[in-house]
Design a protein around this motif. Sequence first.
Motif, PDB file in Angstrom:
ATOM      1  N   CYS A  19       0.861  -0.812   0.305  1.00  0.00           N
ATOM      2  CA  CYS A  19      -0.178  -0.126   0.173  1.00  0.00           C
ATOM      3  C   CYS A  19       0.927   1.029  -0.205  1.00  0.00           C
ATOM      4  O   CYS A  19       0.235   2.184  -1.013  1.00  0.00           O
ATOM      5  N   GLU A  20       1.611   1.670   0.463  1.00  0.00           N
ATOM      6  CA  GLU A  20       2.633   2.068   0.689  1.00  0.00           C
ATOM      7  C   GLU A  20       3.439   2.455  -0.621  1.00  0.00           C
ATOM      8  O   GLU A  20       3.157   3.645  -1.107  1.00  0.00           O
ATOM      9  N   THR A  21       3.351   1.558  -0.995  1.00  0.00           N
ATOM     10  CA  THR A  21       4.246   1.644  -2.666  1.00  0.00           C
ATOM     11  C   THR A  21       3.283   1.822  -3.432  1.00  0.00           C
ATOM     12  O   THR A  21       3.642   3.171  -4.448  1.00  0.00           O
ATOM     13  N   HIS A  22       3.180   1.343  -3.037  1.00  0.00           N
ATOM     14  CA  HIS A  22       0.806   1.653  -4.615  1.00  0.00           C
ATOM     15  C   HIS A  22       1.062   3.612  -3.796  1.00  0.00           C
ATOM     16  O   HIS A  22       0.902   3.922  -5.256  1.00  0.00           O
ATOM     17  N   PHE A  23       1.492   4.245  -2.881  1.00  0.00           N
ATOM     18  CA  PHE A  23       1.085   5.358  -2.737  1.00  0.00           C
ATOM     19  C   PHE A  23       2.513   6.532  -3.184  1.00  0.00           C
ATOM     20  O   PHE A  23       1.300   7.229  -3.969  1.00  0.00           O
ATOM     21  N   MET A  24       3.398   5.897  -3.282  1.00  0.00           N
ATOM     22  CA  MET A  24       4.459   6.955  -3.424  1.00  0.00           C
ATOM     23  C   MET A  24       4.340   6.964  -5.052  1.00  0.00           C
ATOM     24  O   MET A  24       4.852   7.259  -5.476  1.00  0.00           O
ATOM     25  N   GLN A  25       4.361   5.415  -5.633  1.00  0.00           N
ATOM     26  CA  GLN A  25       4.058   5.527  -7.191  1.00  0.00           C
ATOM     27  C   GLN A  25       2.757   6.042  -8.010  1.00  0.00           C
ATOM     28  O   GLN A  25       2.399   6.462  -8.693  1.00  0.00           O
ATOM     29  N   THR A  26       1.964   6.488  -6.781  1.00  0.00           N
ATOM     30  CA  THR A  26       0.179   6.815  -7.689  1.00  0.00           C
ATOM     31  C   THR A  26       0.351   8.698  -7.217  1.00  0.00           C
ATOM     32  O   THR A  26      -0.678   9.051  -8.217  1.00  0.00           O
ATOM     33  N   TYR A  27       0.827   9.062  -6.770  1.00  0.00           N
ATOM     34  CA  TYR A  27       0.248   9.958  -5.973  1.00  0.00           C
ATOM     35  C   TYR A  27       0.303  11.028  -6.610  1.00  0.00           C
ATOM     36  O   TYR A  27       1.635  11.269  -7.300  1.00  0.00           O
ATOM     37  N   ARG A  28      -0.231  12.322  -6.614  1.00  0.00           N
ATOM     38  CA  ARG A  28       0.219  13.743  -7.107  1.00  0.00           C
ATOM     39  C   ARG A  28      -0.582  15.089  -6.543  1.00  0.00           C
ATOM     40  O   ARG A  28      -1.600  14.812  -6.274  1.00  0.00           O
ATOM     41  N   ARG A  29      -0.211  16.134  -7.371  1.00  0.00           N
ATOM     42  CA  ARG A  29      -1.282  17.026  -6.552  1.00  0.00           C
ATOM     43  C   ARG A  29      -1.677  18.145  -7.700  1.00  0.00           C
ATOM     44  O   ARG A  29      -0.472  17.660  -8.825  1.00  0.00           O
ATOM     45  N   ASP A  30      -2.865  18.248  -7.502  1.00  0.00           N
ATOM     46  CA  ASP A  30      -3.672  18.996  -8.799  1.00  0.00           C
ATOM     47  C   ASP A  30      -3.047  20.217  -8.708  1.00  0.00           C
ATOM     48  O   ASP A  30      -2.101  20.926  -8.190  1.00  0.00           O
ATOM     49  N   ASN A  31      -3.642  20.969  -9.435  1.00  0.00           N
ATOM     50  CA  ASN A  31      -3.530  22.960  -9.728  1.00  0.00           C
ATOM     51  C   ASN A  31      -3.334  23.708  -8.077  1.00  0.00           C
ATOM     52  O   ASN A  31      -3.005  24.064  -8.310  1.00  0.00           O
ATOM     53  N   ASP A  32      -4.710  23.115  -7.802  1.00  0.00           N
ATOM     54  CA  ASP A  32      -4.836  23.673  -6.044  1.00  0.00           C
ATOM     55  C   ASP A  32      -4.018  23.079  -5.121  1.00  0.00           C
ATOM     56  O   ASP A  32      -4.420  23.398  -3.910  1.00  0.00           O
ATOM     57  N   GLY A  33      -3.070  21.966  -5.236  1.00  0.00           N
ATOM     58  CA  GLY A  33      -2.397  21.596  -4.363  1.00  0.00           C
ATOM     59  C   GLY A  33      -2.246  20.615  -3.052  1.00  0.00           C
ATOM     60  O   GLY A  33      -2.182  19.708  -2.478  1.00  0.00           O
ATOM     61  N   LYS A  34      -3.941  19.739  -4.043  1.00  0.00           N
ATOM     62  CA  LYS A  34      -4.567  18.785  -3.151  1.00  0.00           C
ATOM     63  C   LYS A  34      -3.681  17.565  -3.669  1.00  0.00           C
ATOM     64  O   LYS A  34      -3.438  17.622  -4.635  1.00  0.00           O
ATOM     65  N   TYR A  35      -3.736  16.811  -2.472  1.00  0.00           N
ATOM     66  CA  TYR A  35      -3.725  15.548  -3.350  1.00  0.00           C
ATOM     67  C   TYR A  35      -4.277  14.466  -3.715  1.00  0.00           C
ATOM     68  O   TYR A  35      -5.302  14.633  -3.578  1.00  0.00           O
ATOM     69  N   ILE A  36      -4.059  13.983  -5.256  1.00  0.00           N
ATOM     70  CA  ILE A  36      -4.335  12.723  -5.864  1.00  0.00           C
ATOM     71  C   ILE A  36      -3.872  11.345  -5.782  1.00  0.00           C
ATOM     72  O   ILE A  36      -2.657  11.399  -6.066  1.00  0.00           O
ATOM     73  N   ILE A  37      -4.766  10.225  -5.717  1.00  0.00           N
ATOM     74  CA  ILE A  37      -4.412   9.171  -5.030  1.00  0.00           C
ATOM     75  C   ILE A  37      -5.048   8.355  -6.110  1.00  0.00           C
ATOM     76  O   ILE A  37      -6.661   7.931  -6.157  1.00  0.00           O
ATOM     77  N   SER A  38      -4.801   7.130  -6.801  1.00  0.00           N
ATOM     78  CA  SER A  38      -6.130   5.818  -6.537  1.00  0.00           C
ATOM     79  C   SER A  38      -6.018   4.916  -5.716  1.00  0.00           C
ATOM     80  O   SER A  38      -4.740   4.521  -4.796  1.00  0.00           O
ATOM     81  N   LEU A  39      -6.940   4.556  -6.299  1.00  0.00           N
ATOM     82  CA  LEU A  39      -7.276   3.250  -5.078  1.00  0.00           C
ATOM     83  C   LEU A  39      -6.153   2.725  -5.057  1.00  0.00           C
ATOM     84  O   LEU A  39      -6.214   1.767  -5.954  1.00  0.00           O
ATOM     85  N   PRO A  40      -5.858   1.800  -3.713  1.00  0.00           N
ATOM     86  CA  PRO A  40      -4.892   0.614  -3.696  1.00  0.00           C
ATOM     87  C   PRO A  40      -5.957  -0.760  -3.777  1.00  0.00           C
ATOM     88  O   PRO A  40      -6.101  -0.877  -2.305  1.00  0.00           O
ATOM     89  N   LEU A  41      -6.398  -1.402  -4.826  1.00  0.00           N
ATOM     90  CA  LEU A  41      -7.049  -1.921  -4.806  1.00  0.00           C
ATOM     91  C   LEU A  41      -6.183  -3.315  -4.406  1.00  0.00           C
ATOM     92  O   LEU A  41      -5.162  -3.075  -5.485  1.00  0.00           O
ATOM     93  N   LYS A  42      -6.636  -3.946  -4.173  1.00  0.00           N
ATOM     94  CA  LYS A  42      -6.539  -5.745  -4.119  1.00  0.00           C
ATOM     95  C   LYS A  42      -6.673  -6.453  -4.823  1.00  0.00           C
ATOM     96  O   LYS A  42      -7.507  -5.787  -6.388  1.00  0.00           O
ATOM     97  N   GLU A  43      -5.321  -7.599  -5.747  1.00  0.00           N
ATOM     98  CA  GLU A  43      -5.946  -7.918  -7.090  1.00  0.00           C
ATOM     99  C   GLU A  43      -6.986  -9.532  -6.503  1.00  0.00           C
ATOM    100  O   GLU A  43      -6.756  -9.792  -5.502  1.00  0.00           O
ATOM    101  N   ASN A  44      -7.403  -9.975  -7.737  1.00  0.00           N
ATOM    102  CA  ASN A  44      -7.838 -10.796  -7.565  1.00  0.00           C
ATOM    103  C   ASN A  44      -9.736 -10.817  -6.818  1.00  0.00           C
ATOM    104  O   ASN A  44      -9.868 -12.024  -6.036  1.00  0.00           O
ATOM    105  N   ILE A  45     -10.110  -9.812  -6.552  1.00  0.00           N
ATOM    106  CA  ILE A  45     -11.229  -9.633  -5.634  1.00  0.00           C
ATOM    107  C   ILE A  45     -11.840  -8.647  -5.948  1.00  0.00           C
ATOM    108  O   ILE A  45     -11.632  -7.501  -7.035  1.00  0.00           O
ATOM    109  N   GLN A  46     -13.312  -9.464  -7.000  1.00  0.00           N
ATOM    110  CA  GLN A  46     -13.600  -8.522  -8.118  1.00  0.00           C
ATOM    111  C   GLN A  46     -15.270  -7.969  -7.099  1.00  0.00           C
ATOM    112  O   GLN A  46     -15.684  -8.748  -6.374  1.00  0.00           O
TER     113      GLN A  46
END
Length: 172
Positions: free
Chosen positions: A27-54
């Motif tokens: 989860c920490e690795t996912h955060f470090m690889q996917t977070y970004r900041r928008d023009n307003d300075g807000k953090y944006i991250i994709s959901l840290p989804l588990k594999e093989n769960i539907q």
Amino acid sequence: MSNLLQACCKLKLLSGPTSKSKEELECETHFMQTYRRDNDGKYIISLPLKENIQLGNSIQIAKQRLDSLWKRVNKDSSMANLYCNFMKEYKELGQMQKKDNSDNVKYVLPHHGVYRADSSTTKLRVVFDTSAASTSGVSLNNCLMKGGVVQDDLFSILLRFRKNKVVFTADV
């Protein structure tokens, strides 16, 4: 030393150093690889989804919740106005978009409102129910990795309270 502080000392000594689980590290690795900041300075991250769960279909439960919500807002125009304003703001912020039946959407996040007319601050709080099970029996919460604990342990907090004569606390 107070009884609570003594108990915390014992727990701290017994628990030893804490190590992160495999999922916490992922989860920490996912955060470090996917977070970004928008023009307003807000953090944006994709959901840290588990594999093989539907996720299954949640349209039916979302419709039931929406029907219940309509009944509530039809009885209280003040709540209806607040809810409409909330939804308009969500749409304007790009956090929600309209889908039609041709989009083949299967998962919709159920939500409801907690309305307190007598509140001096927030009269309406919209609650998104990520623990609602879909047709597969799986909820959005079940699909998300659990990150590590980010706040200090109780022992460290209590020790800091003993350092100074005056303590300030705040809730943001």
